[in-house]
Design an enzyme around this catalytic site. Structure first.
Site, PDB file in Angstrom:
ATOM      1  N   GLN A  63     -63.699  -1.764  17.985  1.00 48.81           N
ATOM      2  CA  GLN A  63     -63.086  -2.618  16.967  1.00 48.81           C
ATOM      3  C   GLN A  63     -63.507  -2.171  15.583  1.00 48.81           C
ATOM      4  O   GLN A  63     -62.777  -1.476  14.899  1.00 48.81           O
ATOM      5  CB  GLN A  63     -63.459  -4.080  17.221  1.00 48.81           C
ATOM      6  CG  GLN A  63     -62.678  -5.058  16.364  1.00 48.81           C
ATOM      7  CD  GLN A  63     -62.791  -6.495  16.877  1.00 48.81           C
ATOM      8  OE1 GLN A  63     -63.357  -6.758  17.927  1.00 48.81           O
ATOM      9  NE2 GLN A  63     -62.233  -7.425  16.131  1.00 48.81           N
ATOM     10  N   ASP A  64     -64.705  -2.520  15.193  1.00 53.60           N
ATOM     11  CA  ASP A  64     -65.236  -2.247  13.865  1.00 53.60           C
ATOM     12  C   ASP A  64     -66.302  -1.165  13.986  1.00 53.60           C
ATOM     13  O   ASP A  64     -67.039  -1.152  14.969  1.00 53.60           O
ATOM     14  CB  ASP A  64     -65.933  -3.539  13.402  1.00 53.60           C
ATOM     15  CG  ASP A  64     -65.646  -3.901  11.975  1.00 53.60           C
ATOM     16  OD1 ASP A  64     -64.608  -3.489  11.462  1.00 53.60           O
ATOM     17  OD2 ASP A  64     -66.482  -4.594  11.382  1.00 53.60           O
TER      18      ASP A  64
END
Length: 229
Positions: A63-64
């Site tokens: 995701q991040d």
């Protein structure tokens, strides 16, 4: 190589889109104003540098990027040699220990050797401000990585997608399950790993799928490059 198309071939037009140029400009402006952004500029696109489009066998969606010092280097879940192994990656190693005969947990979290074998380690957002999770989530990176997934879906066949957690599963909703092999499980984060990531057997199932297609399976034991040892 089965597929000679490169990332440059399929992404050149996307990289000229106004939203993408705005994303790059926003990140560059923040860096110039003294904000610490991870990963370093030279590493932002490492996932594409280490795993060419025609070589992609497995896609693992993160995701991040990690937002701590020295962690993020452009490959989802991976950290540079010498950096403590983050909890989600530790849980991935535990699953590997439990399912891959002979796998012993390495003392590092550097996954370049996976990427070099055709495992695209793709975060869906490619930059982050230091210490501020999801701080670049709305900059346009999601649009870009949606395009990347659609291009893999379109131009490749028989890719294994490992979708862990609801974010990755929503992101992967466009994947054609007739052309590709999609495996879903909870995220390996300590918050959710016990809800079904442990025991999902994804690393074994991915290799079984590749072998059935006559492809070389992934050696999931992360090996440091010679210059790092």
């Amino acid at each position: 190589m089965a597929n000679e198309l490169t990332w440059h071939d399929v992404l050149a037009e996307e990289k000229q889109q106004p939203y993408f140029l705005n994303t790059l400009q926003t990140v560059a402006s923040e860096r110039q104003s003294g904000v610490t952004i991870y990963p370093p500029q030279k590493d932002v696109f490492n996932a594409f540098r280490f795993t060419e489009l025609g070589d992609v066998k497995v896609v693992i969606l993160g995701q991040d990027p990690y937002h701590g010092p020295g962690q993020a280097h452009g490959l989802a879940f991976s950290v540079r040699p010498g950096i403590a192994i983050p909890p989600s990656l530790l849980n991935m190693y535990k699953e590997l220990e439990n399912t891959i005969p002979g796998f012993t947990r390495p003392n590092h979290g550097y996954l370049e050797s996976w990427a070099r074998q055709g495992v695209l380690l793709l975060n869906t957002v490619l930059t982050v401000r230091a210490g501020q999770a999801h701080s670049h989530a709305s900059l346009g990176w999601e649009t870009f990585t949606d395009k990347v997934i659609s291009l893999i879906n379109q131009h490749r066949e028989g890719v294994v997608f490992l979708l862990w957690g609801s974010h990755a599963q929503k992101k992967g909703a466009i994947i054609d399950k007739q052309r590709h092999h999609v495996l879903k499980a909870p995220h390996p984060s300590p918050l959710s790993a016990h809800r079904g990531f442990f025991g999902c057997n994804h690393f074994v199932l991915a290799n079984q799928w590749l072998e059935q297609r006559g492809e070389t399976p992934i050696d999931w034991m992360p090996v440091l490059p010679a210059e790092c040892e």
